[in-house]
Design a protein around this motif. Structure first.
Motif, short mmCIF file in Angstrom:
data_model
loop_
_atom_site.label_atom_id
_atom_site.label_comp_id
_atom_site.label_asym_id
_atom_site.label_seq_id
_atom_site.Cartn_x
_atom_site.Cartn_y
_atom_site.Cartn_z
N LEU A 1 1.06 -1.28 0.06
CA LEU A 1 0.14 -0.02 -0.08
C LEU A 1 0.88 1.47 -0.13
O LEU A 1 0.32 2.24 0.27
CB LEU A 1 -0.94 0.02 1.27
N ASP A 2 2.03 1.41 -0.30
CA ASP A 2 3.13 2.25 -0.40
C ASP A 2 3.35 2.67 -1.81
O ASP A 2 2.71 2.02 -2.87
CB ASP A 2 4.43 1.71 -0.04
N ASP A 3 3.67 3.68 -2.20
CA ASP A 3 3.83 4.30 -3.48
C ASP A 3 2.65 4.90 -4.13
O ASP A 3 2.08 4.35 -4.68
CB ASP A 3 4.21 3.08 -4.44
N TRP A 4 2.63 6.34 -3.89
CA TRP A 4 1.49 7.03 -4.27
C TRP A 4 2.04 8.42 -5.06
O TRP A 4 2.88 8.89 -4.81
CB TRP A 4 0.93 7.87 -2.96
N PHE A 5 1.17 8.55 -6.27
CA PHE A 5 1.45 9.70 -6.97
C PHE A 5 0.41 10.79 -6.53
O PHE A 5 -0.69 10.44 -6.10
CB PHE A 5 0.91 9.53 -8.36
N ILE A 6 0.81 12.17 -6.41
CA ILE A 6 0.27 13.08 -6.01
C ILE A 6 0.25 14.26 -7.42
O ILE A 6 1.20 14.62 -7.55
CB ILE A 6 0.46 13.77 -4.69
N ASP A 7 -0.98 14.76 -7.61
CA ASP A 7 -1.01 15.73 -8.57
C ASP A 7 -2.00 16.77 -8.16
O ASP A 7 -2.84 16.36 -7.18
CB ASP A 7 -1.34 15.21 -9.93
N VAL A 8 -2.14 17.97 -8.95
CA VAL A 8 -3.21 18.78 -8.59
C VAL A 8 -4.03 19.10 -9.69
O VAL A 8 -3.55 19.32 -10.86
CB VAL A 8 -2.31 20.04 -7.73
N ILE A 9 -5.30 19.14 -9.38
CA ILE A 9 -6.20 20.04 -10.72
C ILE A 9 -7.06 21.10 -10.00
O ILE A 9 -7.30 21.18 -8.89
CB ILE A 9 -7.28 18.77 -10.96
N ARG A 10 -7.46 21.96 -10.81
CA ARG A 10 -8.27 23.07 -10.54
C ARG A 10 -9.66 22.86 -10.88
O ARG A 10 -9.91 22.63 -11.93
CB ARG A 10 -7.61 24.16 -11.29
N VAL A 11 -10.48 22.93 -10.00
CA VAL A 11 -11.92 22.87 -10.33
C VAL A 11 -12.73 24.09 -9.80
O VAL A 11 -12.52 24.12 -8.37
CB VAL A 11 -12.52 21.71 -9.64
N ALA B 1 -5.95 18.22 -4.76
CA ALA B 1 -4.97 17.13 -4.81
C ALA B 1 -5.80 15.65 -5.17
O ALA B 1 -6.76 15.48 -4.75
CB ALA B 1 -4.13 17.03 -3.55
N MET B 2 -5.18 15.20 -6.11
CA MET B 2 -5.62 13.67 -6.49
C MET B 2 -4.37 12.84 -6.22
O MET B 2 -3.13 13.17 -6.82
CB MET B 2 -5.70 13.98 -8.15
N PHE C 1 -7.73 8.96 -4.58
CA PHE C 1 -8.59 9.83 -3.83
C PHE C 1 -8.49 11.34 -4.14
O PHE C 1 -7.40 11.64 -4.88
CB PHE C 1 -7.90 9.76 -2.11
N PHE C 2 -9.39 12.22 -3.90
CA PHE C 2 -9.17 13.46 -4.19
C PHE C 2 -9.58 14.41 -2.91
O PHE C 2 -10.15 13.99 -1.99
CB PHE C 2 -10.66 13.77 -4.82
N MET C 3 -8.55 15.40 -2.59
CA MET C 3 -8.54 16.08 -1.44
C MET C 3 -8.75 17.62 -1.87
O MET C 3 -7.53 18.10 -1.96
CB MET C 3 -7.44 15.77 -0.49
N PRO C 4 -9.71 18.37 -1.46
CA PRO C 4 -9.51 19.88 -1.62
C PRO C 4 -8.44 20.39 -0.63
O PRO C 4 -8.50 20.19 0.44
CB PRO C 4 -10.94 20.44 -1.18
N TYR C 5 -7.52 21.30 -1.14
CA TYR C 5 -6.83 21.79 -0.41
C TYR C 5 -7.16 22.63 1.01
O TYR C 5 -6.80 22.34 2.05
CB TYR C 5 -5.84 22.90 -1.03
N ALA C 6 -8.34 23.33 0.47
CA ALA C 6 -9.02 24.13 1.58
C ALA C 6 -9.67 23.50 2.68
O ALA C 6 -9.79 23.96 3.66
CB ALA C 6 -10.11 24.96 0.83
N GLU C 7 -9.98 22.15 2.48
CA GLU C 7 -10.35 21.45 3.30
C GLU C 7 -9.59 20.74 4.44
O GLU C 7 -9.93 20.33 5.36
CB GLU C 7 -11.48 20.18 2.72
N CYS D 1 -12.36 12.76 -16.88
CA CYS D 1 -13.63 12.26 -16.53
C CYS D 1 -14.22 13.08 -15.47
O CYS D 1 -15.53 13.37 -15.44
CB CYS D 1 -13.49 10.90 -15.77
N VAL D 2 -13.60 13.33 -14.42
CA VAL D 2 -13.99 14.20 -13.40
C VAL D 2 -14.63 15.48 -13.55
O VAL D 2 -15.59 16.11 -13.48
CB VAL D 2 -12.99 14.46 -12.01
N ILE D 3 -13.84 16.21 -14.49
CA ILE D 3 -14.06 17.77 -15.08
C ILE D 3 -15.33 17.58 -15.92
O ILE D 3 -16.13 18.49 -15.67
CB ILE D 3 -12.90 18.40 -15.89
N SER D 4 -15.45 16.62 -16.70
CA SER D 4 -16.68 16.33 -17.51
C SER D 4 -17.73 16.07 -16.82
O SER D 4 -18.85 16.62 -17.09
CB SER D 4 -16.33 15.10 -18.46
#
Length: 183
Positions: free
Chosen positions: A29-39, A45-46, A56-62, A121-124
């Motif tokens: 369960l190790d080894d995660w990629f983290i990117d950021v999207i703007r919505v 964070a993705m 997982f998706f995590m809004p920075y503000a939350e 897909c999420v943005i659409s």
């Protein structure tokens, strides 16, 4: 030590200058990629697990900004494992994420390709939902992404991120939301 492979955008938000080369990991369960999207002008964070593409998706503000994201991945993963009655794995996550994190470059283009597909897909989904989505339920969107087919197996059936995670753990996990599954 959890390993996080950061995109340049996310590394800039976290304010990390130099990233290491990725290491071989021992824990499934190790080894995660983290990117950021703007919505809707907000940064989200993705986080995608490299071996299973479970996301997982995590809004920075939350969660308190970019620096809080790695810790939140462990919390969300632990909650998911408890919800799936996998408490033995959840306890391992707690000890894994207690160690200092290793921040690395993203060198695996295959995972980044899946992440880009998930973003589209999420943005659409957000932009073209008939009634609009406000507020956005990021947990529900993560469940939808983790229940999307991402590959096709030799047995002529689709493969889903949640199923790939289950096979890594040796425990059959079911789709998190209803899908158009045909196999």
């Amino acid at each position: 030590m959890p390993q996080f492979r950061l995109t340049k955008k996310y590394a800039a938000d976290y304010r990390i200058g130099a990233l290491l080369e990725p290491q071989n990991v021992l824990h499934p369960l190790d080894d995660w990629f983290i990117d950021v999207i703007r919505v809707k002008r907000k940064k989200i964070a993705m986080a995608t697990h490299a071996p299973s593409v479970f996301t997982f998706f995590m809004p920075y503000a939350e969660v308190g900004g970019a620096a809080s994201i790695p810790e939140c991945i462990g919390i969300l993963l632990k909650e998911f494992l408890y919800d799936q009655d996998l408490s033995e794995w959840a306890e391992q996550i707690e000890s894994l994420f207690r160690k200092p994190a290793i921040f690395c470059k993203t060198v695996d283009k295959k995972i980044l390709g899946h992440m880009n597909d998930f973003k589209r897909c999420v943005i659409s989904y957000i932009n073209y939902s008939p009634n609009g989505i406000d507020p956005i339920n990021w947990d529900h969107l993560a469940k939808k992404v983790n229940s999307m087919p991402i590959n096709f197996s030799e047995e002529n059936r689709y493969i889903y991120p949640v199923e790939m995670l289950g096979s890594l753990l040796g425990y059959p996990l079911k789709l998190l939301v209803e899908s158009a599954r045909t196999d």
